[in-house]
Every structure is written in structure tokens, then in C-alpha cells.
Design an enzyme around this catalytic site. Structure first.
Site, PDB file in Angstrom:
ATOM      1  N   GLU A   1     -35.168 -94.189 -82.128  1.00 55.79           N
ATOM      2  CA  GLU A   1     -33.943 -94.971 -81.988  1.00 55.79           C
ATOM      3  C   GLU A   1     -33.527 -95.546 -83.339  1.00 55.79           C
ATOM      4  OE1 GLU A   1     -34.654 -98.012 -79.046  1.00 55.79           O
ATOM      5  OE2 GLU A   1     -36.389 -98.794 -80.105  1.00 55.79           O
TER       6      GLU A   1
ATOM      7  N   SER B   1     -19.774 -94.806 -73.689  1.00 56.67           N
ATOM      8  CA  SER B   1     -19.195 -94.884 -75.024  1.00 56.67           C
ATOM      9  C   SER B   1     -18.805 -93.505 -75.521  1.00 56.67           C
ATOM     10  CB  SER B   1     -20.196 -95.523 -75.988  1.00 56.67           C
ATOM     11  OG  SER B   1     -21.359 -94.748 -76.032  1.00 56.67           O
TER      12      SER B   1
ATOM     13  N   LYS C   1     -25.586 -84.323 -72.295  1.00 54.95           N
ATOM     14  CA  LYS C   1     -25.182 -85.165 -71.169  1.00 54.95           C
ATOM     15  C   LYS C   1     -24.535 -84.389 -70.029  1.00 54.95           C
ATOM     16  CE  LYS C   1     -25.611 -89.770 -72.648  1.00 54.95           C
ATOM     17  NZ  LYS C   1     -25.575 -89.715 -74.108  1.00 54.95           N
TER      18      LYS C   1
ATOM     19  N   ASP D   1     -34.740-101.885 -79.382  1.00 57.53           N
ATOM     20  CA  ASP D   1     -35.124-102.497 -78.101  1.00 57.53           C
ATOM     21  C   ASP D   1     -36.121-101.636 -77.331  1.00 57.53           C
ATOM     22  OD1 ASP D   1     -32.491-100.929 -77.917  1.00 57.53           O
ATOM     23  OD2 ASP D   1     -33.228-100.893 -75.859  1.00 57.53           O
TER      24      ASP D   1
ATOM     25  N   GLY E   1     -31.332-101.100 -83.645  1.00 54.75           N
ATOM     26  CA  GLY E   1     -31.438-101.375 -82.200  1.00 54.75           C
ATOM     27  C   GLY E   1     -32.758-100.888 -81.657  1.00 54.75           C
TER      28      GLY E   1
ATOM     29  N   SER F   1     -29.414 -83.774 -79.985  1.00 55.69           N
ATOM     30  CA  SER F   1     -28.810 -84.140 -78.705  1.00 55.69           C
ATOM     31  C   SER F   1     -27.316 -83.898 -78.600  1.00 55.69           C
ATOM     32  CB  SER F   1     -29.133 -85.602 -78.376  1.00 55.69           C
ATOM     33  OG  SER F   1     -28.814 -86.432 -79.476  1.00 55.69           O
TER      34      SER F   1
HETATM   35  C1  LIG Z   1     -26.308 -90.428 -74.909  1.00 56.34           C
HETATM   36  C2  LIG Z   1     -26.805 -89.798 -76.151  1.00 56.34           C
HETATM   37  C3  LIG Z   1     -28.086 -90.077 -76.649  1.00 56.34           C
HETATM   38  C4  LIG Z   1     -29.008 -91.071 -75.975  1.00 56.34           C
HETATM   39  O1  LIG Z   1     -29.357 -90.636 -74.696  1.00 56.34           O
HETATM   40  P1  LIG Z   1     -29.980 -91.624 -73.606  1.00 56.34           P
HETATM   41  O2  LIG Z   1     -30.209 -90.777 -72.429  1.00 56.34           O
HETATM   42  O3  LIG Z   1     -28.996 -92.713 -73.378  1.00 56.34           O
HETATM   43  O4  LIG Z   1     -31.223 -92.178 -74.218  1.00 56.34           O
HETATM   44  C5  LIG Z   1     -28.513 -89.412 -77.768  1.00 56.34           C
HETATM   45  N1  LIG Z   1     -27.730 -88.519 -78.407  1.00 56.34           N
HETATM   46  C6  LIG Z   1     -26.491 -88.241 -77.978  1.00 56.34           C
HETATM   47  C7  LIG Z   1     -25.683 -87.255 -78.731  1.00 56.34           C
HETATM   48  C8  LIG Z   1     -25.982 -88.860 -76.833  1.00 56.34           C
HETATM   49  O5  LIG Z   1     -24.750 -88.584 -76.407  1.00 56.34           O
END
Ligand SMILES: *Cc1c(COP(=O)(O)O)cnc(C)c1O
Length: 320
Positions: free
Chosen positions: A206, A80, A55, A212, A210, A306
Site C-alpha cells: 500500500e 473513486s 475490478k 492503515d 496510507g 492491477s
Molecule cells: C481498486 C484498485 C486497487 C485496490 O484494490 P482493493 O481491492 O480495494 O484493495 C488497486 N489497483 C487498482 C488499479 C484499483 O483499481
């Protein structure tokens, strides 16, 4: 910039802005994971990114485009967790103010880190209050620029730089597995694939609780659900973003789901076999490969890990 104009060159421009600011995270392989799946797996480890998740890329890219007037008033967001830290850190690097609206049940580690980066935190109740309403009101009152966690072109293109680096490092892939919450990472990754590995199947993953995104892709329009109950706290979103869906519907091949039990199994695999701490949401893409949800045998497969931000006590509880 409108969503229909988003293309690979926008990800390239984001990469230029991020050069020297974001880490170029490692791509790891595991003989055990390859033996277990029959695939060649390439793990792009954004758990080693600054503030512990991809992010940082989207937040930094968005703030890097602020005008002087926007910089003077500062940035505001709702999140969050990881996006909160990403905005707080990026704002500090840019020397501007940041206000972050967080759910009162956000993981303690993420709240603490956001404050440590100098962000002002305002809490809300995610089950009864509308965070976008609160954010819009505060942004208007204070003149701050709202950078949402996923539904924004600059955020999408920043997130796409992770997959761009992966393709640069390992070449074209057959499949790319991407964790999916609101769709910033997935849409950005799909744009990166379109430029560097156009035959690669891009698959969003996902939590089962959830789905969606899966429903939305099948229906051809954004489907809204209740707040999903899952250990994947970074994917507890009720719907994908509009800018995101515009890219996803055109460029994403499929969206699959994994269970919380599969996420725990994958967290254990990373800890035991690869000596890595990965947060539950960070395991979504990997779980799809390691638990047989997506057939990967014989393929070259990219897996976006991620993030790695999880309280150690929570980590212990989950893998015990
Ligand atoms: C935010 C996040 C996601 C999901 O990312 P999006 O761009 O909202 O789809 C997945 N893994 C981690 C660790 C995140 O912080």
C-alpha cells in the site's frame, strides 16, 4: 455466505461465472526486471483486463448472482474510479441499471468511461461527505442492490480469479505481491494462493501515506486513518473492509509500503522497458520488488499489475 466460510472453492465458482466474460490477461516477464532484482518475476497484467483493471472480475461476479428482483431494480455503488467503470460495464452486459456515486475529484478519464458504459453518476465531496451514508440512503429509496468496491464476499472471490489464473499459468510461487486499497484484490489473491500455492507468501503493498492495512495486520484489528494523500488514487481508502480483513488476518503474511516516488519510478520502468501504461496504483506490487522493499532475490515472484487507467496528460506529468 459469511466471511469465515470464504475459501478457495468460492474463487473457483467465481472463475466459472467469469469464463467467457473476463479476459484471461497475459503474464509477462522481463529480463531487465529479473536482472535488476535477481528474481524470476511474473507480471499478471490486469491493466489489459476489460475496462482496464481487475475490478471487472468482482463486479461481474457479484451481478451474475443477482436474483430477478435485484436485476429489475438495478445496482448501485460508490467508487473513486475503477470499480465504478466495472459496475457500469457489468450492469450493461447484464442489461440492468447502474447508479454510481463518485468523488468530485475522481480522475476525468474514469468519470467519462463510467458514463460511456451507461452508468448514472452522482458526485459527492470525499473530504466532507460520507459516501456509504449517501449510498445506503439511495439504495433504500430506489430498491437497488449496493455492491461496494471491496467489502463484499462476491467481490473478493471475483478479484481472486486473477491470481488463480496466474498460478494456473506459471505454477506455484514463493512470493505474491498485491496492490492493497480496501483489500478485495489482496483477500481474493490470498484465497487463490491457499488453493493453488499454499506455501506462497502473500504480501500486500500500500502507499506509504496510507498504511492503515499494515497497521491493521500488526494490531489484529481494523485501523482507520484519514484520507491518504497519494498519487495511488485507487488506494485512497481510510480502512480495509471487514470481510477483507477476516481473510487478510488469516492468510496474508505481511503488508509493506512504497512511496509515491517509487511508484513513479515503476511507472517509468513499465513504459520504457515493457512498453506498458500502468496507473500509479497498479504499480504498488511491482514497486515493492523493483525498488527493493521486499527481498526477492532467488525467488519466483508473482506481481499483480492491477490497472492501467490514467489520463495521458497526468501520466505525462508524473513520468516527465
Ligand atoms: C481498486 C484498485 C486497487 C485496490 O484494490 P482493493 O481491492 O480495494 O484493495 C488497486 N489497483 C487498482 C488499479 C484499483 O483499481
Amino acid at each position: 455466505m459469511t466471511e469465515s466460510m470464504l475459501q478457495y472453492s468460492d474463487v473457483e465458482q467465481a472463475a466459472a461465472r467469469l469464463a467467457g466474460a473476463a479476459h484471461r490477461t497475459p503474464v509477462l516477464t522481463s529480463a531487465t526486471a529479473d536482472a535488476r532484482t535477481g528474481a524470476r518475476l511474473f507480471f499478471k497484467c490486469e491493466n489489459y483486463q476489460r475496462m482496464g483493471a481487475f475490478k471487472f472480475r468482482g463486479a461481474f461476479n457479484a451481478i451474475a448472482r443477482f436474483t430477478d428482483a435485484q436485476r429489475a431494480a438495478g445496482v448501485l455503488t460508490f467508487s473513486s474510479g475503477n470499480h465504478a467503470q466495472a459496475i457500469a460495464l457489468s450492469a450493461r452486459l447484464a442489461g440492468i441499471r447502474a447508479t454510481i456515486i463518485m468523488p468530485n475529484d475522481a480522475p476525468a478519464l474514469k468519470v467519462q468511461a463510467t458514463k460511456e458504459y451507461g452508468g448514472e453518476v452522482i458526485f459527492y465531496d470525499r473530504y466532507t461527505e460520507n459516501r456509504e451514508e449517501i449510498a445506503n440512503r439511495l439504495a433504500a429509496e430506489r430498491g437497488m442492490t449496493l455492491i461496494p468496491p471491496y467489502d463484499h464476499p462476491d467481490v473478493i472471490c471475483g478479484q481472486g480469479t486473477a491470481a488463480r489464473e496466474l498460478f494456473e499459468d506459471v505454477g506455484p510461487l514463493d512470493i505474491l505481491l498485491v496492490p492493497l486499497g480496501g483489500g478485495g484484490l489482496l483477500a481474493g489473491s490470498a484465497l487463490a494462493a491457499s488453493g493453488l500455492s499454499p506455501d506462497c507468501k502473500v504480501i500486500g503493498v500500500e502507499p506509504e501515506a496510507g498504511n492503515d492495512g499494515q497497521q491493521s495486520l500488526r494490531k489484529g484489528e481494523i485501523v482507520h486513518i484519514g484520507v491518504p494523500k497519494t498519487i495511488a488514487d485507487g488506494a485512497m481508502v481510510t480502512h480495509v473492509g471487514e470481510h477483507n480483513f477476516e481473510v487478510i488476518r488469516r492468510r496474508v503474511d505481511d503488508i509493506v509500503t512504497v512511496t509515491d516516488a517509487q511508484l513513479v519510478e515503476t511507472m517509468k520502468f513499465f513504459a520504457e522497458r515493457m512498453k506498458m501504461v500502468v496507473e500509479p496504483t497498479g504499480c504498488l506490487g511491482a514497486a515493492a520488488a523493483l525498488c527493493g522493499v521486499v527481498p526477492v532475490a532467488g525467488k519466483r515472484v508473482g506481481v499483480l499489475i492491477s490497472g492501467g487507467n490514467v489520463d495521458l496528460s497526468r501520466f505525462g506529468e508524473l513520468v516527465a
